[in-house]
Design a protein around this motif. Structure first.
Motif, PDB file in Angstrom:
ATOM      1  N   LYS A 189      21.229 -28.433 -35.708  1.00 36.29           N
ATOM      2  CA  LYS A 189      20.330 -28.673 -36.846  1.00 36.29           C
ATOM      3  C   LYS A 189      21.035 -28.342 -38.156  1.00 36.29           C
ATOM      4  CE  LYS A 189      16.196 -27.336 -34.753  1.00 36.29           C
ATOM      5  NZ  LYS A 189      15.505 -26.070 -34.653  1.00 36.29           N
ATOM      6  N   ASN A 190      21.734 -27.212 -38.160  1.00 34.11           N
ATOM      7  CA  ASN A 190      22.431 -26.805 -39.381  1.00 34.11           C
ATOM      8  C   ASN A 190      23.550 -27.772 -39.758  1.00 34.11           C
ATOM      9  OD1 ASN A 190      21.653 -24.179 -40.705  1.00 34.11           O
ATOM     10  ND2 ASN A 190      21.487 -23.656 -38.548  1.00 34.11           N
ATOM     11  N   SER A 208      21.342 -21.412 -29.189  1.00 35.00           N
ATOM     12  CA  SER A 208      22.242 -21.392 -30.342  1.00 35.00           C
ATOM     13  C   SER A 208      22.739 -22.774 -30.687  1.00 35.00           C
ATOM     14  CB  SER A 208      23.465 -20.528 -30.043  1.00 35.00           C
ATOM     15  OG  SER A 208      23.146 -19.196 -30.146  1.00 35.00           O
ATOM     16  N   VAL A 209      23.132 -23.507 -29.664  1.00 33.51           N
ATOM     17  CA  VAL A 209      23.694 -24.830 -29.933  1.00 33.51           C
ATOM     18  C   VAL A 209      22.641 -25.740 -30.578  1.00 33.51           C
ATOM     19  CG1 VAL A 209      24.533 -26.930 -28.802  1.00 33.51           C
ATOM     20  CG2 VAL A 209      25.571 -24.724 -28.260  1.00 33.51           C
ATOM     21  N   ILE A 229      15.268 -18.508 -31.116  1.00 37.38           N
ATOM     22  CA  ILE A 229      16.397 -18.393 -32.043  1.00 37.38           C
ATOM     23  C   ILE A 229      16.135 -17.290 -33.075  1.00 37.38           C
ATOM     24  CG2 ILE A 229      15.572 -20.300 -33.536  1.00 37.38           C
ATOM     25  CD1 ILE A 229      19.255 -19.428 -32.905  1.00 37.38           C
ATOM     26  N   SER A 230      14.883 -17.133 -33.515  1.00 35.00           N
ATOM     27  CA  SER A 230      14.659 -16.061 -34.502  1.00 35.00           C
ATOM     28  C   SER A 230      14.788 -14.694 -33.851  1.00 35.00           C
ATOM     29  CB  SER A 230      13.336 -16.205 -35.259  1.00 35.00           C
ATOM     30  OG  SER A 230      12.457 -17.045 -34.610  1.00 35.00           O
ATOM     31  N   ASP A 284      35.908 -31.657 -31.900  1.00 31.74           N
ATOM     32  CA  ASP A 284      35.437 -30.607 -30.988  1.00 31.74           C
ATOM     33  C   ASP A 284      35.043 -29.369 -31.788  1.00 31.74           C
ATOM     34  OD1 ASP A 284      34.927 -28.789 -28.992  1.00 31.74           O
ATOM     35  OD2 ASP A 284      36.899 -28.911 -28.049  1.00 31.74           O
ATOM     36  N   VAL A 285      33.837 -28.894 -31.578  1.00 31.64           N
ATOM     37  CA  VAL A 285      33.329 -27.753 -32.353  1.00 31.64           C
ATOM     38  C   VAL A 285      33.998 -26.443 -31.942  1.00 31.64           C
ATOM     39  CG1 VAL A 285      31.409 -27.247 -30.794  1.00 31.64           C
ATOM     40  CG2 VAL A 285      31.163 -26.751 -33.221  1.00 31.64           C
ATOM     41  N   HIS A 286      34.499 -26.386 -30.726  1.00 25.33           N
ATOM     42  CA  HIS A 286      35.148 -25.193 -30.189  1.00 25.33           C
ATOM     43  C   HIS A 286      34.386 -23.904 -30.529  1.00 25.33           C
ATOM     44  CE1 HIS A 286      38.448 -23.446 -28.000  1.00 25.33           C
ATOM     45  NE2 HIS A 286      38.452 -22.468 -28.868  1.00 25.33           N
ATOM     46  N   LEU A 287      33.254 -23.767 -29.880  1.00 25.66           N
ATOM     47  CA  LEU A 287      32.384 -22.603 -30.085  1.00 25.66           C
ATOM     48  C   LEU A 287      33.061 -21.287 -29.710  1.00 25.66           C
ATOM     49  CD1 LEU A 287      29.243 -23.908 -28.183  1.00 25.66           C
ATOM     50  CD2 LEU A 287      29.416 -23.594 -30.649  1.00 25.66           C
ATOM     51  N   GLY A 288      32.793 -20.285 -30.498  1.00 25.00           N
ATOM     52  CA  GLY A 288      33.184 -18.934 -30.107  1.00 25.00           C
ATOM     53  C   GLY A 288      32.049 -18.380 -29.248  1.00 25.00           C
TER      54      GLY A 288
END
Ligand code: ARG
Length: 587
Positions: A255-256, A249-250, A200-201, A157-161
């Protein structure tokens, strides 16, 4: 299958019994005098105390019992009471043969039937990933793979802030730039646009601008705070805007992470936990755990025997706002409800140690988590620059992850072009694969809890304890196997008993593969896999140095060696896969 150590122990036990000694004492470890033997048993020393007899005499008696044991080529008693063991080549090759045929290198499935959630990554939405998030991703991804290899069902789980002030900052900044947008019109009843009002930019510019502004401009800071509260109270327009930010953002984060060979099964975030908070707080109250302290609502979690002070866990601030701990507790409620895990492992910066101590204690005390559920915090150290301080850009700013990766790839590319005639596009592709290995291995080869120095030149070196060295070894093995096939040799997987020292050394190391991985899993320690595959690589390179594999004329020998290479390849490939990187076809 049994580990090789277990096989040896089981061979020793009857000998212990025959001498009237408790077979439990027949523990076996790798020799710490490789010049004398391969494994050793120190049980005679422990037995001496218990049975009041000279240790060397006991060791002698046991050794006498082992005379006809097929596992050992040599078993010797040595002062003051060691039992020194050298394995028979037949036994070792037979063990490897079984390993070759077994699933997952014959590794015990300690996690079979168990479910684990791994919480790693922890990026903050709308803020670019920086090197601080690198370790969480790299270590977490490796542990996820190791746990799966051990048979666990794992959910990463990435558990996004995604629920903090950064959201309010972006929303407020957007409002000031485009007050005409429907998100800010309280009377708006229709559907909000499906398209986000920013890319995103744009976000990458909006957030730092707003963040800077909030530090200089008090009114702006207050407005951003209000926007955060409004969002958290469920304002329709703000929620619609929040969804846009999240989605954009997700997509970018994915991608990153993909570039890092890191993936997640769950993309949940702090915002998903919010709806569990009211019930959770009610539960804490009813259990009598919540009390007021300096205006805030807290749970006492100090325990007898604490060596340092553990302050109460703050659940609610005086203005009713919830905190990081509140969200993590609510997330536990949700995880327990939805997944019923046996274990949850958090891979987070070790500076958050106290936070997790407080959260875990509260969770157990309040019964949010079953007592048998294991909550583990793996706190990792900082990645430092050569100056020993947290890694920064040359200008002193926070280094963005994608720039860091680009720098490494560039350095590897330059190295490849220095001494090789690889075509440029091919070299670029190869540099990416090697670069990732350099980065990940450079990180994972350190014990996770320790700080380490990020040193590109060392990490990308093809020699020493580095990712590229492991890849180089693997590529070499693959190339020999390929050449053998091109020569018309049909590769067999029949191993042969080792005929000399370097062949034996390589076989002994490969025989430890399942044990090494199990050990890394149990200790939550990917660096043990690095250490192990580094030793395998060294052993292979010595073997390679001593043998002319492709020129060998005795087909029986050559086939046996090729089979050994096949197994070495499998072990190294498994190792790097567990660390989270791949090998190129050539280097
Ligand atoms: N977003 C947090 C940070 O950047 C990390 C989250 C870690 N996971 C958790 N369940 N608290 O510091």
């Amino acid at each position: 299958m049994k580990t090789i150590t277990e096989c040896i122990r089981e061979a020793l036990q009857p000998a212990f019994s025959a001498c009237g000694i408790d077979p439990e004492l027949a523990g076996v470890v790798l020799s710490n005098r490789p010049d004398l033997c391969e494994y050793q048993c120190n049980g005679a020393m422990a037995a001496a105390k218990r049975y009041h007899k000279a240790p060397l005499a006991i060791a002698g008696e046991i050794v006498a019992q082992l005379e006809n044991c097929p596992l050992f080529e040599k078993a010797e008693a040595a002062a003051p009471g060691f039992i020194n063991l050298t394995l028979s080549p037949d036994f070792v090759s037979a063990y490897l043969q079984d390993m070759q045929a077994a699933q997952k290198l014959g590794m015990k499935q300690a996690g079979a039937g168990k479910k684990a959630i791994l919480d790693y990554g922890g990026p903050n939405v709308a803020k670019p990933l920086h090197v601080g998030h690198l370790r969480a991703a790299i270590i977490g991804e490796s542990l996820k793979r190791i746990y799966r290899f051990a048979g666990y069902e794992v959910l990463g789980d990435v558990h996004l802030g995604d629920w903090g002030l950064q959201m309010g900052l972006i929303i407020e900044e957007t409002r000031q730039r485009h007050p005409e947008l429907p998100y800010f019109d309280p009377g708006f009843q229709g559907d909000y646009p499906a398209e986000a009002p920013f890319t995103i930019s744009d976000l990458e510019e909006i957030y730092p601008t707003a963040s800077r502004k909030s530090k200089e401009d008090e009114a702006f800071a207050a407005a951003a705070h209000d926007a955060t509260v409004r969002l958290q109270q469920g304002d329709r327009g703000y929620t619609a805007l929040f969804r846009h930010i999240l989605r954009i953002s997700v997509n970018d984060l994915k991608k990153n992470y993909e570039k890092l060979n890191v993936s997640f099964d769950l993309w949940k975030g702090e915002s998903d936990a919010q709806k569990y908070i009211p019930d959770m707080i009610r539960g804490l109250k009813e259990a009598g755990l919540l009390h007021e302290s300096q205006g805030a609502m807290v749970v006492d979690v100090a325990e007898e025997g604490d060596t340092k002070e553990v302050p109460p866990c703050i659940i609610q601030k005086s203005d009713g706002a919830s905190l990081y701990a509140t969200t993590d507790l609510a997330t536990l409620v949700q995880r327990e409800q939805d997944y019923h895990p046996d274990e949850i492992l958090y891979v987070v910066d070790k500076r958050q140690d106290m936070h997790f101590t407080q959260v875990f204690r509260t969770a157990y005390k309040a019964g949010i988590i079953r007592p048998e559920t294991k909550l583990t915090f793996l706190g990792f150290g900082t990645m430092n620059g050569k100056d020993g301080k947290p890694f920064k850009t040359r200008e002193g700013g926070v280094m963005r992850l994608e720039h860091l990766i680009a720098d490494i790839d560039e350095a590897v590319f330059a190295r490849i072009m220095e001494n090789r005639t690889m075509e440029e596009t091919e070299a670029r592709k190869t540099a990416e694969i090697i670069g990732l290995a350099a980065l990940k291995y450079g990180d994972l080869s350190n014990q996770a809890t320790k700080n380490y120095v990020f040193d590109v030149d060392r990490f990308i070196s093809f020699e020493g304890n580095t990712g590229p060295y492991i890849l180089y070894t693997l590529v070499r093995i693959k190339s020999i196997l390929r050449k053998a096939e091109e020569n018309g040799t049909k590769l067999s997987d029949r191993l042969r008993p080792a005929g000399d020292a370097s062949e034996k050394a390589l076989q002994l190391l490969l025989a430890r593969a399942n044990e090494a991985i199990a050990d890394a899993c149990e200790g939550i320690a990917p660096h043990r896999i690095c250490q192990y595959i580094y030793e395998v690589s060294n052993a292979f390179n010595s073997f390679y140095h001593d043998h002319r594999i492709l020129a060998e004329e005795d087909p029986e020998k050559q086939n046996g060696w090729l089979a050994l290479l096949g197994l070495a390849r499998k072990v190294l490939e498994t190792g790097i896969d567990l660390l989270g990187f791949d090998a190129p076809d050539q280097m």
